[in-house]
Design an enzyme around this catalytic site. Sequence first.
Site, PDB file in Angstrom:
ATOM      1  N   LYS A 149      -3.353 -15.274  -8.970  1.00 20.16           N
ATOM      2  CA  LYS A 149      -4.756 -15.466  -8.596  1.00 20.16           C
ATOM      3  C   LYS A 149      -5.561 -16.312  -9.583  1.00 20.16           C
ATOM      4  O   LYS A 149      -6.293 -17.220  -9.182  1.00 20.16           O
ATOM      5  CB  LYS A 149      -5.418 -14.096  -8.423  1.00 20.16           C
ATOM      6  CG  LYS A 149      -4.917 -13.371  -7.185  1.00 20.16           C
ATOM      7  CD  LYS A 149      -5.423 -11.971  -7.127  1.00 20.16           C
ATOM      8  CE  LYS A 149      -4.381 -10.897  -7.175  1.00 20.16           C
ATOM      9  NZ  LYS A 149      -2.994 -11.213  -6.938  1.00 20.16           N
TER      10      LYS A 149
ATOM     11  N   ASN B 193       1.056  -4.714  -0.803  1.00 22.32           N
ATOM     12  CA  ASN B 193       1.819  -5.966  -0.857  1.00 22.32           C
ATOM     13  C   ASN B 193       1.420  -6.935   0.252  1.00 22.32           C
ATOM     14  O   ASN B 193       1.194  -8.123   0.005  1.00 22.32           O
ATOM     15  CB  ASN B 193       3.320  -5.684  -0.803  1.00 22.32           C
ATOM     16  CG  ASN B 193       3.778  -4.853  -1.990  1.00 22.32           C
ATOM     17  OD1 ASN B 193       3.011  -4.666  -2.948  1.00 22.32           O
ATOM     18  ND2 ASN B 193       4.994  -4.349  -1.941  1.00 22.32           N
TER      19      ASN B 193
ATOM     20  N   SER C 206     -25.309 -38.612 -29.217  1.00 23.37           N
ATOM     21  CA  SER C 206     -24.568 -38.156 -30.393  1.00 23.37           C
ATOM     22  C   SER C 206     -25.554 -37.533 -31.373  1.00 23.37           C
ATOM     23  O   SER C 206     -26.697 -37.981 -31.492  1.00 23.37           O
ATOM     24  CB  SER C 206     -23.866 -39.350 -31.038  1.00 23.37           C
ATOM     25  OG  SER C 206     -23.617 -39.074 -32.403  1.00 23.37           O
TER      26      SER C 206
ATOM     27  N   LYS D 237     -25.936 -43.888 -29.410  1.00 25.01           N
ATOM     28  CA  LYS D 237     -24.873 -43.556 -28.463  1.00 25.01           C
ATOM     29  C   LYS D 237     -25.375 -42.987 -27.149  1.00 25.01           C
ATOM     30  O   LYS D 237     -26.322 -42.213 -27.102  1.00 25.01           O
ATOM     31  CB  LYS D 237     -23.940 -42.519 -29.092  1.00 25.01           C
ATOM     32  CG  LYS D 237     -23.188 -43.054 -30.283  1.00 25.01           C
ATOM     33  CD  LYS D 237     -21.925 -43.740 -29.881  1.00 25.01           C
ATOM     34  CE  LYS D 237     -20.813 -42.720 -29.885  1.00 25.01           C
ATOM     35  NZ  LYS D 237     -19.542 -43.367 -29.581  1.00 25.01           N
TER      36      LYS D 237
ATOM     37  N   THR E  30      -4.339 -55.986 -13.005  1.00 24.74           N
ATOM     38  CA  THR E  30      -3.018 -55.367 -13.053  1.00 24.74           C
ATOM     39  C   THR E  30      -2.664 -55.337 -14.535  1.00 24.74           C
ATOM     40  O   THR E  30      -3.049 -56.256 -15.278  1.00 24.74           O
ATOM     41  CB  THR E  30      -1.955 -56.164 -12.261  1.00 24.74           C
ATOM     42  OG1 THR E  30      -1.818 -57.453 -12.866  1.00 24.74           O
ATOM     43  CG2 THR E  30      -2.354 -56.347 -10.802  1.00 24.74           C
ATOM     44  N   HIS E  31      -2.016 -54.277 -14.962  1.00 23.84           N
ATOM     45  CA  HIS E  31      -1.733 -54.070 -16.394  1.00 23.84           C
ATOM     46  C   HIS E  31      -3.025 -54.056 -17.225  1.00 23.84           C
ATOM     47  O   HIS E  31      -3.000 -54.387 -18.404  1.00 23.84           O
ATOM     48  CB  HIS E  31      -0.796 -55.147 -16.950  1.00 23.84           C
ATOM     49  CG  HIS E  31       0.386 -55.421 -16.081  1.00 23.84           C
ATOM     50  ND1 HIS E  31       1.594 -54.778 -16.239  1.00 23.84           N
ATOM     51  CD2 HIS E  31       0.541 -56.249 -15.009  1.00 23.84           C
ATOM     52  CE1 HIS E  31       2.442 -55.207 -15.326  1.00 23.84           C
ATOM     53  NE2 HIS E  31       1.825 -56.094 -14.554  1.00 23.84           N
TER      54      HIS E  31
ATOM     55  N   GLN F 163       1.057 -10.895  -9.291  1.00 23.11           N
ATOM     56  CA  GLN F 163      -0.348 -10.660  -9.636  1.00 23.11           C
ATOM     57  C   GLN F 163      -0.897 -11.830 -10.462  1.00 23.11           C
ATOM     58  O   GLN F 163      -2.105 -12.043 -10.522  1.00 23.11           O
ATOM     59  CB  GLN F 163      -0.476  -9.344 -10.407  1.00 23.11           C
ATOM     60  CG  GLN F 163      -1.882  -8.968 -10.781  1.00 23.11           C
ATOM     61  CD  GLN F 163      -1.985  -7.504 -11.170  1.00 23.11           C
ATOM     62  OE1 GLN F 163      -1.944  -6.632 -10.331  1.00 23.11           O
ATOM     63  NE2 GLN F 163      -2.098  -7.240 -12.464  1.00 23.11           N
TER      64      GLN F 163
ATOM     65  N   SER G 121      -5.824  -5.713 -12.581  1.00 24.29           N
ATOM     66  CA  SER G 121      -6.215  -7.071 -12.174  1.00 24.29           C
ATOM     67  C   SER G 121      -7.657  -7.102 -11.692  1.00 24.29           C
ATOM     68  O   SER G 121      -8.165  -8.146 -11.302  1.00 24.29           O
ATOM     69  CB  SER G 121      -5.281  -7.581 -11.068  1.00 24.29           C
ATOM     70  OG  SER G 121      -5.210  -6.657 -10.004  1.00 24.29           O
TER      71      SER G 121
ATOM     72  N   TYR H 236       8.309  -8.364  -2.958  1.00 18.59           N
ATOM     73  CA  TYR H 236       7.177  -8.366  -3.885  1.00 18.59           C
ATOM     74  C   TYR H 236       7.617  -8.002  -5.301  1.00 18.59           C
ATOM     75  O   TYR H 236       8.451  -7.124  -5.503  1.00 18.59           O
ATOM     76  CB  TYR H 236       6.092  -7.373  -3.417  1.00 18.59           C
ATOM     77  CG  TYR H 236       4.922  -7.314  -4.380  1.00 18.59           C
ATOM     78  CD1 TYR H 236       3.898  -8.250  -4.306  1.00 18.59           C
ATOM     79  CD2 TYR H 236       4.875  -6.368  -5.407  1.00 18.59           C
ATOM     80  CE1 TYR H 236       2.836  -8.236  -5.209  1.00 18.59           C
ATOM     81  CE2 TYR H 236       3.828  -6.338  -6.317  1.00 18.59           C
ATOM     82  CZ  TYR H 236       2.811  -7.279  -6.213  1.00 18.59           C
ATOM     83  OH  TYR H 236       1.776  -7.264  -7.105  1.00 18.59           O
TER      84      TYR H 236
ATOM     85  N   GLU I 124     -15.733 -38.039 -18.736  1.00 22.59           N
ATOM     86  CA  GLU I 124     -14.701 -37.558 -19.675  1.00 22.59           C
ATOM     87  C   GLU I 124     -14.253 -36.135 -19.335  1.00 22.59           C
ATOM     88  O   GLU I 124     -13.072 -35.794 -19.422  1.00 22.59           O
ATOM     89  CB  GLU I 124     -15.226 -37.604 -21.109  1.00 22.59           C
ATOM     90  CG  GLU I 124     -15.358 -39.028 -21.628  1.00 22.59           C
ATOM     91  CD  GLU I 124     -16.082 -39.065 -22.963  1.00 22.59           C
ATOM     92  OE1 GLU I 124     -15.423 -39.313 -23.976  1.00 22.59           O
ATOM     93  OE2 GLU I 124     -17.305 -38.831 -22.996  1.00 22.59           O
TER      94      GLU I 124
ATOM     95  N   ASN J  42     -22.986 -41.406 -24.224  1.00 23.48           N
ATOM     96  CA  ASN J  42     -21.578 -41.172 -23.906  1.00 23.48           C
ATOM     97  C   ASN J  42     -21.377 -40.706 -22.463  1.00 23.48           C
ATOM     98  O   ASN J  42     -22.153 -39.900 -21.964  1.00 23.48           O
ATOM     99  CB  ASN J  42     -21.006 -40.108 -24.858  1.00 23.48           C
ATOM    100  CG  ASN J  42     -21.103 -40.531 -26.308  1.00 23.48           C
ATOM    101  OD1 ASN J  42     -20.941 -41.711 -26.622  1.00 23.48           O
ATOM    102  ND2 ASN J  42     -21.397 -39.589 -27.191  1.00 23.48           N
TER     103      ASN J  42
HETATM  104  N1  ARG Z   1      -2.897  -6.213  -7.841  1.00 23.07           N
HETATM  105  C1  ARG Z   1      -1.679  -6.439  -7.140  1.00 23.07           C
HETATM  106  C2  ARG Z   1      -1.403  -7.954  -7.029  1.00 23.07           C
HETATM  107  O1  ARG Z   1      -2.266  -8.683  -7.269  1.00 23.07           O
HETATM  108  C3  ARG Z   1      -1.756  -5.867  -5.768  1.00 23.07           C
HETATM  109  C4  ARG Z   1      -0.430  -5.534  -5.185  1.00 23.07           C
HETATM  110  C5  ARG Z   1       0.157  -4.370  -5.890  1.00 23.07           C
HETATM  111  N2  ARG Z   1       1.364  -3.958  -5.277  1.00 23.07           N
HETATM  112  C6  ARG Z   1       2.188  -3.119  -5.865  1.00 23.07           C
HETATM  113  N3  ARG Z   1       3.264  -2.817  -5.252  1.00 23.07           N
HETATM  114  N4  ARG Z   1       1.940  -2.643  -7.045  1.00 23.07           N
HETATM  115  O2  ARG Z   1      -0.303  -8.376  -6.752  1.00 23.07           O
END
Ligand code: ARG
Length: 467
Positions: A331, A116, A283, A289, A161-162, A328, A28, A323, A296, A291
């Site tokens: 994020k 964790n 454009s 144009k 409205t509408h 993972q 990650s 966990y 948008e 735009n």
């Molecule tokens: N990269 C992991 C995550 O984002 C970190 C935690 C990893 N924990 C584990 N028991 N492998 O969740």
Amino acid sequence: MTGTKDYKLWGGRFAEPNHELMERFNASLGFDRRLFEVDIAASKAHAAMLAEQGIIGREDAEAIISGLEQVRAEITAGDLELTDPSLEDIHTAVEARLQQLIGEAAGRLHTARSRNDQVATDLRLWVMAAGRELDQALLQYQRALVELAEKHLDTLMPAYTHLQPAQPTLLAHHLLAYYEMARRDRRRLADCLARAAVLPLGAAACTGTTYPIDQAAVAEQLGFTEVCANSLDAVSDRDFAAEYLFVLSLVQIHLSRLAEELIIWSSAEFGFVTPSDAFATGSSIMPQKKNPDAAELMRGKTGRVIGSLVGLLTVLKGLPLAYNKDLQEDKEPVFDAHDHVLDSLRVAAPMLEGLTVHADRMRASVAQGFLNATELADYLAAKGVPFRQAHEMAGRAVRLAEQQGVGLEQLELAQLQGISDQVEDDVYEALDPRTAVNRRTSAGGTSAAGVAKALKEARKRLWPPKK
Ligand code: ARG
């Protein structure tokens, strides 16, 4: 560039290395390196607490803390390579570099914690900082709305409205509706951030730790207001991330609604506004144009932001405690949604500032479509006609005016009196759109006095007097 190859946090049990594909699949670092600042801040607080509690030696803690500071500086300066998938994640990468810098003492940092609780702590810290940034961007956006509204306290426009013309209103009133949405967004954000500020550290892998740690001290050091109440929950809870994504989604949805209006309003058919050159594009084939691309994109980005929310909710659904590596996947949606909402808000403020408003076109629209029909009904009701009948009579007046291709206010007094003998010559005053606006004095109504008061309150909130 400094490299740290093949540092593993869990090598002992394994006789064979990971397959290269697994290494990449598992890593990650490519995205969680964005957590490096909060990861290092949390590790410093953890190390200081471990020493304070006599769990590790003072000298080791000092070496760890100054080493972490150096790692932070190297990453900030771009001097530390954070691309090698064998390093797995940011937690491993930081520790690997720390080990190179200070040697054995680095191995004591991970006492009484697990990745964790570490990653849960990091992401909470990240969301807490991101939320503050979002709040500032919302504030600037609100200011832009209010500043534009202040210029248009006299600008009449149709309320719809509408998407059918309904009643006269003021552009200021319309813009303040978006200000109110942003005000709720900021309150929702504050509420979400309060729930994010709970420290998971100390939950360790899942059931807590045997070491005599001081979680309150770490919480205080890092700006958390509470310590987790259940270790299993602490390492697997991502509610705060989902809530943040919901806050972001609603912000983007509100922006998207405003964007949609600006897009419609800038069409030739409406002609209410023209975007500034700075926030429009042309454009490649049609020279005429201009735009409204900024608007948008704001509307379009709503798809990915809501997608991020749904994505995370789906990851969480069905996960057993505690966990799981699925987490993972929490994020990237948070990072992506945050980035795009922030960009949108930052563009929205100057886009509004640069907008040319064609008040004459808005005013001309008010004169079309019988926006004062409600006024005629109310006028008759005020003269004692039951509202149901008054409504019916006003409807007949609309039909008559339509046949003649004029507005209600252009009908002859005798014609209006033909519909109801209650009509007197003060009817024309009642049919004036300004009267229609200013008579709407109910709380939150569009009367100029009410809108001026709302603007004043908004100004006070957004530009608090300096003490
Ligand atoms: N990269 C992991 C995550 O984002 C970190 C935690 C990893 N924990 C584990 N028991 N492998 O969740």
